[in-house]
Write a protein that holds these residues in place. Sequence first.
Motif, PDB file in Angstrom:
ATOM      1  N   GLY A   6       0.811  -1.221   0.000  1.00 54.01           N
ATOM      2  CA  GLY A   6       0.000   0.000   0.000  1.00 54.01           C
ATOM      3  C   GLY A   6       0.844   1.270   0.000  1.00 54.01           C
ATOM      4  N   LYS A   7       2.046   1.169   0.544  1.00 52.52           N
ATOM      5  CA  LYS A   7       2.955   2.323   0.583  1.00 52.52           C
ATOM      6  C   LYS A   7       3.963   2.320  -0.570  1.00 52.52           C
ATOM      7  N   GLY A   8       3.789   1.414  -1.526  1.00 52.39           N
ATOM      8  CA  GLY A   8       4.609   1.457  -2.736  1.00 52.39           C
ATOM      9  C   GLY A   8       5.696   0.409  -2.852  1.00 52.39           C
ATOM     10  N   ALA A   9       5.695  -0.607  -2.026  1.00 56.42           N
ATOM     11  CA  ALA A   9       6.710  -1.661  -2.153  1.00 56.42           C
ATOM     12  C   ALA A   9       6.509  -2.410  -3.463  1.00 56.42           C
ATOM     13  N   ASN A  10       7.600  -2.646  -4.169  1.00 57.73           N
ATOM     14  CA  ASN A  10       7.556  -3.322  -5.456  1.00 57.73           C
ATOM     15  C   ASN A  10       7.554  -4.830  -5.245  1.00 57.73           C
TER      16      ASN A  10
END
Length: 126
Positions: free
Chosen positions: A91-95
């Motif tokens: 949700g916070k942008g981890a790939n």
Amino acid sequence: MKKTVLATLVVMCIAAVSFATEAKMTTNSHQYELTSFKTSPFCMAIVKGDLDTVKKMIELGSDVNQQSEGMTPLMYAARYNRVDIIKVLVGKGANVKTKNRKGYTAMKYAKLSNAKEAMALLKELS
């Protein structure tokens, strides 16, 4: 008389041996190599499953894609089956598709650890 001399010699030998074993000798000739691992506090919070700390560290600026000891935070979460943390990280942008130097993804770490819930979630997110 022979028995007395012999008995005295035996007692002296036993006493000498017991005193000899009590002497302690300390040497500093050992050389040790100390290997220390520098896993980030952020990743350690993930390993421990401390969701509140993970959220707070993200809020304070921790990078959700920063590798620590060759693994991303998402890889640690997948390895230790931390499903709630995986959701927060993504949700916070981890790939999800990031590979480390071994070529492993978070999904691979989930498979290696038999983390079934993490595998299902990562498959859904891919």
